[in-house]
Design an enzyme around this catalytic site. Structure first.
Site, mmCIF file in Angstrom:
data_model
loop_
_atom_site.group_PDB
_atom_site.id
_atom_site.type_symbol
_atom_site.label_atom_id
_atom_site.label_comp_id
_atom_site.label_asym_id
_atom_site.label_seq_id
_atom_site.Cartn_x
_atom_site.Cartn_y
_atom_site.Cartn_z
ATOM 1 N N TYR A 143 0.848 -1.188 0.000
ATOM 2 C CA TYR A 143 0.000 0.000 0.000
ATOM 3 C C TYR A 143 0.880 1.231 0.000
ATOM 4 O O TYR A 143 1.805 1.342 0.811
ATOM 5 C CB TYR A 143 -0.917 0.021 1.235
ATOM 6 C CG TYR A 143 -1.839 1.223 1.264
ATOM 7 C CD1 TYR A 143 -2.840 1.376 0.310
ATOM 8 C CD2 TYR A 143 -1.699 2.213 2.230
ATOM 9 C CE1 TYR A 143 -3.682 2.486 0.325
ATOM 10 C CE2 TYR A 143 -2.547 3.327 2.262
ATOM 11 C CZ TYR A 143 -3.534 3.452 1.298
ATOM 12 O OH TYR A 143 -4.371 4.548 1.318
ATOM 13 N N ASP A 235 9.238 2.317 0.792
ATOM 14 C CA ASP A 235 8.151 3.078 1.398
ATOM 15 C C ASP A 235 8.151 2.771 2.895
ATOM 16 O O ASP A 235 7.621 1.756 3.333
ATOM 17 C CB ASP A 235 6.814 2.701 0.748
ATOM 18 C CG ASP A 235 5.653 3.520 1.303
ATOM 19 O OD1 ASP A 235 5.871 4.288 2.268
ATOM 20 O OD2 ASP A 235 4.533 3.385 0.779
ATOM 21 N N LYS A 264 3.556 9.301 8.705
ATOM 22 C CA LYS A 264 3.182 8.820 10.036
ATOM 23 C C LYS A 264 4.090 9.363 11.163
ATOM 24 O O LYS A 264 4.002 10.523 11.492
ATOM 25 C CB LYS A 264 3.067 7.293 9.996
ATOM 26 C CG LYS A 264 1.948 6.916 8.993
ATOM 27 C CD LYS A 264 1.417 5.526 9.006
ATOM 28 C CE LYS A 264 0.176 5.488 8.097
ATOM 29 N NZ LYS A 264 0.188 4.501 7.042
HETATM 30 C C1 LIG Z 1 -0.211 4.960 5.524
HETATM 31 C C2 LIG Z 1 0.666 4.608 4.381
HETATM 32 C C3 LIG Z 1 0.734 5.408 3.229
HETATM 33 C C4 LIG Z 1 -0.181 6.578 3.011
HETATM 34 O O1 LIG Z 1 0.017 7.600 3.925
HETATM 35 P P1 LIG Z 1 -1.158 8.671 4.140
HETATM 36 O O2 LIG Z 1 -0.565 9.653 5.102
HETATM 37 O O3 LIG Z 1 -2.323 7.914 4.685
HETATM 38 O O4 LIG Z 1 -1.453 9.281 2.820
HETATM 39 C C5 LIG Z 1 1.660 5.088 2.273
HETATM 40 N N1 LIG Z 1 2.472 4.033 2.418
HETATM 41 C C6 LIG Z 1 2.424 3.228 3.491
HETATM 42 C C7 LIG Z 1 3.371 2.090 3.606
HETATM 43 C C8 LIG Z 1 1.494 3.491 4.502
HETATM 44 O O5 LIG Z 1 1.419 2.668 5.548
#
Ligand SMILES: *Cc1c(COP(=O)(O)O)cnc(C)c1O
Length: 424
Positions: A143, A235, A264
């Site tokens: 994701y 990521d 985050k």
């Molecule tokens: C939460 C998340 C995102 C997206 O971040 P948002 O601040 O919700 O847009 C992207 N990559 C990973 C791995 C995530 O856990």
């Protein structure tokens, strides 16, 4: 448990917000989610006064829990009260950038944005701009936020948008492969090698169960991308400053990506994202380079202060020992319970991440298909509610990760293990 107030709030919300929520996963709970009134330490209290041990922790950002240390609060308040933002730089952006550059070896320069989604969107654009190539390899079940280039399903032969509103022609530039499958990656490089801008992956899949990389998988990705002149993008929106402490998951795995996306934790509970990496590549962003990237709120002083003071607090206190220690207690306790009561299930996680995956064969999942095959309906329809009734708030479905914070205690762990014993 009484949920009258949450139900009434949801009723109002449904009239004015699609699905009654501002982010899709929040409505995964049926018949309606509980609304939170406030948090304290490792707990949240809902709109009806019910108190829960909170292992969701904002879905990842709250490394320190709901009670922010004095210095974090002071940083937030000072920057909010002096005037929220300016449209011209402030010192605190430089402070946080220097902190990240000092602690994450692969990051020589960094650009702050406002969400993880924005970070991955910008990272993909940067990789395409830098390499002059179009295609991006992603992991099935990975994701990367709500963005056009990665909301793609299927496989490398037949990629398709995983959401309405995305042209099929966009998804043709994305090549999804199964996680942990080296042959699949070799095949896409054989076929499209000279048009692959980047391989984009979470170091540990954290939004689809928790799936760990096989030994050597990331080293393999590092080698094959280098061989073909493609970039490796980690990521680390979840794992950054959570797995591997201040060095992030890449330090744990000993692999150096070209680019890293953050989010985050790096914003200390406020909206944030960031793209870091080799100076030569990051310099590709406007104004120093040709890849356009901008944001009214980027580097917001309140966010920067919350992020910086959170990370400094973690650097100077026993935060990682605490959260990782409790994480281990949870995983050990859960492993015993699972062995006893549900040997077909598996316990996944590392550091302060944990999840019981409702697998059918006792085998830890190696890719998204393994997690998809789990008893996801039982998890969502029965198990989640049984945990909630015992005062334990787990993430809304089988796929989202759960997090330990500095606010949690051994009592929280004991109570949670008891609840699992009853619910599994
Ligand atoms: C939460 C998340 C995102 C997206 O971040 P948002 O601040 O919700 O847009 C992207 N990559 C990973 C791995 C995530 O856990």
């Amino acid at each position: 448990m009484n949920h009258d107030n949450s139900r009434d709030l949801y009723d109002r919300a449904l009239s004015v917000m699609p699905g009654g929520v501002n982010s899709a996963v929040r409505a995964a709970i049926e018949p309606y989610p509980f609304f939170v009134q406030n948090g304290d330490a490792g707990h949240v209290v809902d709109a009806d006064g019910n108190r829960y041990i909170d292992w969701v922790m904002g879905l990842g950002p709250l490394l320190l829990g709901h009670d922010l240390p004095e210095r974090v609060q002071a940083g937030i308040q000072q920057n909010a009260s002096e005037g929220p933002m300016y449209g011209t730089p402030t010192e605190i952006e430089v402070d946080l950038a220097e902190f990240v550059v000092r602690h994450v070896p692969s990051v020589e320069k960094i650009r702050f944005v406002n969400s993880g989604t924005e970070a991955t969107t910008s990272a993909v654009r940067l990789a395409r701009g830098y390499t002059g190539r179009n295609k991006v390899v992603v992991m099935q079940g990975g994701y990367h936020g709500a963005q056009e280039s990665t909301l793609v399903e299927g496989d490398a032969e037949n990629p398709a948008p995983s959401s309405a509103g995305i042209p099929q022609s966009f998804s043709e530039h994305t090549l999804p492969v199964p996680f942990n499958d080296e042959d699949a990656v070799r095949e896409v490089f054989e076929e499209h090698g000279d048009d692959i801008a980047a391989v984009l992956t979470e170091p540990i899949l954290g939004n689809y169960g928790i799936v760990h990389p096989d030994d050597g998988y990331h080293e393999f990705l590092r080698e094959i991308t280098e061989e073909h002149g493609s970039l490796l993008i980690f990521d680390e929106v979840i794992t950054g400053f959570r797995v591997g402490g201040l060095g992030c998951a890449q330090s744990e795995f000993g692999v150096t990506p070209d680019l890293t996306t953050f989010g985050k934790i790096i914003g200390g509970g406020f909206p944030v994202g960031a793209i870091g990496g080799r100076a030569e590549i990051i310099e590709g962003f406007a104004p120093s380079g040709p890849v356009f990237q901008a944001g009214t709120f980027s580097g917001h002083p309140v966010t920067m202060a919350a992020g910086l003071e959170t990370l400094k607090f973690a650097a100077e206190n026993d935060v990682y020992d605490h959260v990782n220690g409790l994480g281990e207690q949870l995983r050990d306790g859960l492993s015993d319970i699972v062995a006893d009561q549900a040997p077909q299930y598996t316990v996944a996680g590392t550091d302060s991440m944990f999840k019981v995956i409702f697998t059918r064969d006792g085998e830890a999942p190696r890719n998204s298909a393994d997690v998809k095959n789990a008893e996801t309906d039982r998890w969502r329809r029965i198990f989640w509610g049984q945990m909630k009734e015992q005062g334990v708030f787990l993430s809304q479905n089988q796929f989202e990760c759960q997090f330990v914070s500095y606010g949690h205690t051994e009592d929280d762990v004991e109570e949670t293990l008891e609840a699992y014993k009853h619910a599994l």
